[in-house]
Design an enzyme around this catalytic site. Structure first.
Site, PDB file in Angstrom:
ATOM      1  N   PHE A   1       0.830  -1.206   0.000  1.00  0.00           N
ATOM      2  CA  PHE A   1       0.000   0.000   0.000  1.00  0.00           C
ATOM      3  C   PHE A   1       0.862   1.252   0.000  1.00  0.00           C
ATOM      4  O   PHE A   1       1.836   1.350   0.761  1.00  0.00           O
ATOM      5  CB  PHE A   1      -0.885   0.053   1.254  1.00  0.00           C
ATOM      6  CG  PHE A   1      -1.984  -0.967   1.299  1.00  0.00           C
ATOM      7  CD1 PHE A   1      -3.217  -0.700   0.717  1.00  0.00           C
ATOM      8  CD2 PHE A   1      -1.805  -2.180   1.940  1.00  0.00           C
ATOM      9  CE1 PHE A   1      -4.240  -1.626   0.768  1.00  0.00           C
ATOM     10  CE2 PHE A   1      -2.817  -3.111   2.005  1.00  0.00           C
ATOM     11  CZ  PHE A   1      -4.041  -2.831   1.412  1.00  0.00           C
ATOM     12  N   ASP A   2       0.489   2.222  -0.821  1.00  0.00           N
ATOM     13  CA  ASP A   2       0.955   3.590  -0.618  1.00  0.00           C
ATOM     14  C   ASP A   2       0.181   4.126   0.586  1.00  0.00           C
ATOM     15  O   ASP A   2      -0.871   3.591   0.951  1.00  0.00           O
ATOM     16  CB  ASP A   2       0.652   4.414  -1.872  1.00  0.00           C
ATOM     17  CG  ASP A   2       0.910   5.892  -1.666  1.00  0.00           C
ATOM     18  OD1 ASP A   2       1.995   6.237  -1.170  1.00  0.00           O
ATOM     19  OD2 ASP A   2       0.009   6.690  -1.973  1.00  0.00           O
TER      20      ASP A   2
END
Length: 651
Positions: A342-343
């Site tokens: 995930f960003d």
């Protein structure tokens, strides 16, 4: 008269709508001209259109062999089959045995016995999958062009004491570039003069705007939200960080191996088996009709249906729940995902500052403190100021315009209201304005800021009366998503360009143990590759320009659809249209269910094949009855796939 006026108004709306459609059509044709003129697209569309017309004119021709002998079905079958035959010949020349080869034999056999509609349906199904994949590739190419929109065409530079407006391509190293409030920075460089608030989330992923002073670096493509700068150029064109992002996306797209279709995987064994068995039956029985029957029952019609029907049903299920899956092969890839990276900013968090804490430091209520700060910030363009005003409005506080308003150097504000002076800014700014800030207030502000938060003080008549804490907040469903992914056996990783402290705070709240912070786009790509080298199939979830290379490198790229940039959305294979992360576990579960359905379909079709071959060898099945058996066996396959449309999200 009223009716006439109403009719005229209605006609105007229709005219405007038509004009909009025409403009949209022209833009589409302009962007995808090469794709639309590709021979594969033209043959597919021709075959599909003819099949639709044939089905309208003779609908029972799709299920009744006796009514399939029409020139429309024949034209549709030939339009699609000719291109498949050509692709099959090219594949044989290049020793690339794909589904085109067995489908070629199947369509030829179907045409020989007059099964024109069956040949047309098989050809259209195979060609549509290829055309959609080519369309996705064309969209990815256009996404790269949208990166150029992040840079201005013309910029102001200072040379020999004069300000000149020149084309961006004419900017040289060591030039002094002037950037005003609201403009995008066109080059990589160092601030020579001025102070500004720069939103550089597109490059670094930082959730809050960063204050830039002389000596600080700046990046091309970032936005000057407030202030004015003179920037000394250090990199231009393809050498800038933004240029490198474009290059990395191109390289990742070129190097990423295409997902192999299930049917292609077995085509190299399937085709020789059909030909050898047909030849042996002909040699053994001396009956050419039995050999043709073998080719017909070996026709991968049901196998062709087995995969795309399940994939289309899955894509439809995802679309109904707010997720855009761009091609069927993505479902196959998603089913194999074992890790999700995930960003942070704009993905797990909202990506914008929000007021989370109000701390009065004098005899003043929270609402009065917030109202003072909101009035002072009402005319400010700074994101922090807008967040304060929004918080006041959400509490239904009255926020009139200040009597006077001044933006202070150092990104604070001074305002006058009801005869009193209010100053809002960080502790250092208040000290620079000769306002006494107690040591314990400075210490408390420093402690709060260490968690990656932004702390601003409010002074009323030169006395500090309160403290406001702003931070990028988690999406409410983020914790639930991480929990669901763990239940599915998925490894989760946080990869962000933001600072280490806020990244670790967010990861701690969510229960993510693996954190990579302060990483640039190239490092995100390396992290994805490292996970893949460990034998993991990686899905990357992001929203920004800086996520583009990682989205392209990952086995599956997932973009946030509402807040995501064009580059992220068009580079990724999946877009979460409602920015709802809870769709991610559903997509993983749905993909796994789809693959189970495909395997069930294939087992069923191979069982039917075995029975049909057993009946064809002694001559019990004739070519027409063999074709009819094939038609009937497709019904259970379609029904098994159709149930995926109604598959619901699990709690």
């Amino acid at each position: 008269m009223a009716t006439s006026s109403s009719n005229a108004s209605g006609f105007s709306r229709v005219q405007a709508a038509c004009a909009t459609c025409v403009r949209g059509g022209k833009r589409f044709v302009g962007r995808y001209r090469a794709f639309l003129l590709d021979p594969g697209t033209l043959f597919t569309l021709a075959s599909l259109i003819l099949l639709v017309i044939a089905a309208i004119v003779t609908p029972d021709g799709l299920i009744n062999p006796e009514h399939a002998h029409t020139w429309l079905y024949l034209a549709s079958a030939l339009a699609g089959s000719v291109f498949i035959w050509w692709e099959a010949i090219q594949g044989i020349r290049e020793k690339d045995f794909t589904a085109d080869i067995p489908v070629s034999f199947a369509t030829i056999a179907a045409l020989i016995i007059g099964q024109y509609s069956a040949a047309a349906v098989v050809a259209v199904l195979l060609l549509l999958g290829g055309m959609l994949e080519e369309f996705v590739s064309a969209r990815a190419g256009n996404a790269l062009d949208s990166l150029a929109k992040l840079l201005p065409d013309r910029v102001t530079i200072r040379r020999e004491g004069e300000d000149r407006v020149v084309a961006l391509s004419e900017v040289l190293l060591d030039d002094l570039v002037l950037i005003r409030s609201g403009e995008r920075i066109p080059v990589d460089g160092v601030v020579a003069q001025g102070t500004a608030s720069i939103n550089q989330a597109t490059i670094t992923g930082e959730s809050l705007a960063v204050e830039k002073r002389p000596g600080d670096p700046v990046f091309a493509g970032t936005l000057n939200e407030l202030g004015a700068l003179e920037v000394r150029t250090t990199k231009v064109g393809e050498e800038t960080t933004l240029g490198q992002i474009r290059r990395m996306v191109e390289e990742a797209e070129a190097q990423k191996a295409p997902i192999e279709r299930i049917l292609n995987r077995y085509a190299k064994f399937y085709t020789p088996a059909a030909l050898i068995l047909g030849a042996l039956v002909w040699w053994w029985s001396g009956d050419i009709l039995r050999a043709i029957t073998i080719l017909i029952v070996f026709c991968p019609c049901v196998m062709v249906l087995a995969t795309p029907t399940a994939l289309v049903a899955s894509i439809g299920n995802a679309a109904l729940r707010g997720s855009l899956v761009k091609k069927g092969a993505t479902i196959e890839a998603m089913a194999k995902v074992t890790a999700v990276a995930f960003d942070k900013t704009g993905t797990l968090t909202f990506g914008r500052p929000k007021l989370t804490t109000i701390q009065p430091l004098a005899e003043i209520t929270e609402n009065d403190l917030l109202r003072l700060a909101a009035i002072a910030e009402k005319l400010s363009e700074h994101p922090l100021g807008r967040a304060v005003v929004q918080a006041a409005l959400s509490r239904e506080l009255t926020v009139p315009d200040p009597e006077e308003f001044t933006v202070l150097p150092g990104l604070g504000v001074r305002a006058r209201m009801e005869g009193a002076e209010v100053v809002v800014g960080r502790p250092q700014l208040l000290s620079e304005q000769d306002i006494d800030v107690p040591a314990e207030v400075v210490a408390r502000a420093r402690n709060l800021a260490e968690g990656g938060r932004t702390v601003i003080l409010v002074a009323h008549n030169r006395q500090v009366v309160g403290m406001l804490v702003l931070e990028d907040t988690l999406r409410p469903q983020a914790g639930l998503v991480i929990t669901r992914l763990r239940k599915l056996g998925i490894r989760t990783v946080l990869v962000t360009g933001d600072n280490t402290v806020p990244a670790e705070r967010i990861a701690g709240e969510l229960g993510i143990s693996e954190v990579h912070a302060e990483v640039l786009p190239a490092q995100k790509v390396e992290i994805v590759k490292q996970l893949q080298a460990q034998g993991l199939n990686v899905a990357f979830v992001g929203d920004g320009v800086n996520d583009g290379p990682a989205l392209a490198t990952a086995n599956v790229g997932v973009a946030m659809g509402l807040g995501g940039t064009d580059v992220a959305i068009e580079t990724a294979e999946i877009a979460l249209l409602s920015d709802d992360l809870t769709k991610l576990p559903h997509l993983l579960s749905l993909s796994r269910q789809a693959m189970r359905a495909i395997k069930q379909n294939l087992i069923f079709s191979l069982s039917v094949l075995a029975i049909a071959v057993g009946l064809a060898i002694p001559g019990i099945l004739a070519p027409v009855t063999g074709a009819l058996l094939h038609e009937l066996s497709s019904i259970p396959v379609i029904a098994n796939s159709a149930r995926l449309i109604g598959l619901r999200e699990r709690d």
